[in-house]
Design a protein around this motif. Structure first.
Motif, short mmCIF file in Angstrom:
data_model
loop_
_atom_site.label_atom_id
_atom_site.label_comp_id
_atom_site.label_asym_id
_atom_site.label_seq_id
_atom_site.Cartn_x
_atom_site.Cartn_y
_atom_site.Cartn_z
N TYR A 1 0.84 -1.21 0.00
CA TYR A 1 0.00 0.00 0.00
C TYR A 1 0.87 1.25 0.00
O TYR A 1 0.60 2.22 -0.72
N MET B 1 2.52 12.52 -4.89
CA MET B 1 3.64 12.15 -4.02
C MET B 1 4.91 12.14 -4.88
O MET B 1 5.34 13.17 -5.34
N ASP C 1 -5.62 2.04 0.09
CA ASP C 1 -6.48 2.08 1.29
C ASP C 1 -6.95 0.68 1.66
O ASP C 1 -6.96 0.30 2.84
N LEU D 1 -4.09 -1.60 3.10
CA LEU D 1 -3.78 -1.21 4.48
C LEU D 1 -4.84 -1.75 5.43
O LEU D 1 -4.53 -2.36 6.47
N PHE E 1 -5.19 -5.42 8.64
CA PHE E 1 -5.73 -5.54 10.00
C PHE E 1 -6.81 -6.62 10.09
O PHE E 1 -7.03 -7.18 11.17
N SER F 1 0.54 -0.77 13.70
CA SER F 1 -0.18 0.46 13.37
C SER F 1 0.61 1.68 13.79
O SER F 1 0.62 2.70 13.09
N GLY G 1 1.85 4.37 10.89
CA GLY G 1 0.97 5.54 10.85
C GLY G 1 1.61 6.89 11.09
O GLY G 1 2.75 7.16 10.70
N LEU G 2 0.84 7.76 11.72
CA LEU G 2 1.19 9.17 11.91
C LEU G 2 2.46 9.39 12.73
O LEU G 2 3.07 10.45 12.67
N VAL H 1 4.10 7.09 7.87
CA VAL H 1 3.39 8.23 7.28
C VAL H 1 4.08 9.55 7.64
O VAL H 1 4.16 10.47 6.80
N TYR I 1 -11.03 9.84 7.51
CA TYR I 1 -10.07 9.47 6.45
C TYR I 1 -10.81 9.26 5.12
O TYR I 1 -10.37 9.70 4.06
N LEU J 1 -1.72 11.47 2.81
CA LEU J 1 -1.03 10.95 4.01
C LEU J 1 -1.87 11.12 5.27
O LEU J 1 -1.86 10.25 6.15
N ALA J 2 -2.57 12.24 5.39
CA ALA J 2 -3.42 12.45 6.57
C ALA J 2 -4.51 11.38 6.63
O ALA J 2 -4.79 10.82 7.69
N ASP K 1 -4.34 8.34 5.19
CA ASP K 1 -3.64 7.09 5.52
C ASP K 1 -3.37 7.00 7.02
O ASP K 1 -3.54 5.96 7.65
N GLY K 2 -2.91 8.13 7.57
CA GLY K 2 -2.53 8.16 8.98
C GLY K 2 -3.74 7.98 9.90
O GLY K 2 -3.66 7.27 10.91
N LEU K 3 -4.86 8.61 9.56
CA LEU K 3 -6.07 8.48 10.38
C LEU K 3 -6.58 7.04 10.38
O LEU K 3 -6.98 6.50 11.41
N LEU K 4 -6.59 6.44 9.18
CA LEU K 4 -7.03 5.04 9.07
C LEU K 4 -6.16 4.15 9.95
O LEU K 4 -6.65 3.32 10.72
N THR K 5 -4.85 4.34 9.87
CA THR K 5 -3.92 3.51 10.63
C THR K 5 -4.07 3.75 12.13
O THR K 5 -4.06 2.80 12.93
N GLU K 6 -4.21 5.02 12.50
CA GLU K 6 -4.31 5.38 13.92
C GLU K 6 -5.55 4.77 14.57
O GLU K 6 -5.54 4.45 15.77
#
Lengths: 295, 295
Positions: free
Chosen positions: A79, A89, A115, A118, A122, A146, A150-151, A155, B79, B112-113, B115-120
């Motif tokens: 992903y 990107m 998406d 990713l 999980f 995660s 992630g953030l 990311v 996300y 990225l935001a 992606d990050g929210l989904l992961t978080e």
């Protein structure tokens, strides 16, 4: 020593790819997503992250078949490549010698395929049916992965990589990018193997050092290959980092110092394995391989 | 009956927003990602999905504070909105009366935001410290949410939504889109509340019917509001579905039949709650609210 890395990597890779194939054989998703996801999942990756996870699990005396959980990490890696290649990107047209996902399926589907991969990771990690692993351990694995993805992990590294393009060389920035963009997930892959094996705190700590060290070395070698490698071996145009003004290790430290740093990191990784027996031989050989690779 | 929906929604919304605020207070991520993520998380959503999760949990006699787990669902919803608004997807400039995430932070950071929210969300769901919920139950929750959000759920719906733009009206396609793009996550929000409360199979089954019914009704009402609502109340341009040639319910079935269908779904949702006592009153009132809403 009789351990042959080439055969080891080939065997593990085959098991991972067999799982990917069977997983999507009767998978309920629209055909275009199915094709897009499988296109990138089967584009010929080295499977380094899931192999590291399995090798670490085995070094910690794990006895179950954890290929599905390890492969979930490859879903996340894939992903990240699909999204990383997008026009907004890195805007890359080629990956491993083939057109990138959005070049084949369009940007919208490529975003959704990323998406979906990713998210699917999980689904796999929360499935207790694959092996005799406790729910508590699987939760720890999900937390670890995660966080690394992630953030506060990958990311974050991607964001700095993106906003640092064309900026003045900066030691702290390139170190942040390498640590988060690449090393975080490689470290997590190794650590998760140890968590799945319910290894001791001391073993986990040493494997974290190993994972982070080879992860950083991996990215430094990547940066060097962009300069010294061949387009043929890498499957993508040489010199593309320079063209994009990427904040790379050679750009900040020069090529000789970069090579020196990679070597030091591999030595550190090997040292962290001192407490492990012959079962850690694959991890040792992988550390050597990372610095010698040409693609 | 003395239940006041307005106060109930306000109270729950405040708790969810308090958690969001505290979660990101000292969160280790680059400032630009922090700002981008919080921009969309605090853009004034109804918090319908986490509120449904909490209301379902309480209807099943749950006694813990599950706000963090419910809010993880809002992370996933947010996300999905960020990615849905991207130029390669719906290409929307406004959301809830404010510029969309990529308009403010650029496409790369918006991707990225998201992606990050989904992961978080999965970092939160795998954290045992928030409440006295068993590891096994949390794993079930992660499985449920990841399936509803991913390649066999919301992402599948988004893909069909995308590839059906400008195509001839098709009953089966619009039903697929509604079921997966919107209803899957609303259904999962309700079901997860019941799973967290360790409710009986029968209760879970009835809440699934409730969740799917209100989820479908919600999307039908959304489609109708695009025609009959006001730009002011909705915070986005009216008629944008028509402009994009979206496969909507009114386009396929006409507006009167769409209204009739939404009403039938709400009746079905209310009927599925027959076995529940007064604790399900919020769920009943939310069902009524969904069909009466204007934004």
């Amino acid at each position: 020593m009789n351990f042959e890395l080439k055969k080891y990597l080939k065997d593990k890779k085959a098991k991972i790819e067999e799982f990917i194939k069977s997983y999507f054989q009767t998978f309920p998703t629209p055909p275009i997503l199915h094709d897009s996801v499988l296109y990138s999942l089967t584009a010929g990756g080295k499977r380094l992250r899931p192999i590291l996870c399995i090798a670490s699990y085995e070094a910690c005396d794990g006895m179950e078949n954890i290929v599905p959980y390890a492969t979930a990490i490859e879903f996340i890696h894939t992903y990240s490549l699909i999204h990383d290649d997008l026009p907004a990107m890195d805007n890359d047209d080629l990956r491993r010698g083939k057109p990138t996902n959005h070049k084949v399926f369009g940007e919208g589907i490529a975003i959704l395929a990323g998406d979906g991969l990713l998210t699917e990771a999980f689904t796999i990690l929360s499935n207790k049916d694959y092996a005799n692993i406790s729910s508590n351990t699987l939760l720890k694995v999900i937390s670890e992965i995660s966080k690394a993805a992630g953030l506060r992990g990958m990311v974050a590294g991607q964001a700095y990589d993106l906003i640092s393009e064309g900026k003045e060389p900066d030691e702290r920035v390139v170190e942040f990018i390498h640590l988060y963009k690449t090393a975080a997930m490689i470290k997590a892959s190794v650590k998760v193997g140890a968590i799945l094996a319910e290894a001791s705190e001391e073993k986990i700590k040493n494997l974290e050092i190993y994972g982070q060290s080879i992860g950083l070395a991996f990215q430094i070698v990547d940066d060097i290959l962009d300069i010294e490698g061949t387009t043929e071996a890498m499957g993508k145009p040489k010199g593309s980092d320079i063209e994009k003004g990427k904040m790379t290790y050679p750009r900040v430290f020069g090529i000789e110092k970069s090579k020196q740093k990679a070597k030091e990191l591999i030595d550190k990784a090997l040292e962290s394995l001192t407490m492990f027996n012959h079962k850690a031989e694959p991890l040792r050989e992988i550390a050597h391989y990372i610095i010698k690779r040409t693609s």
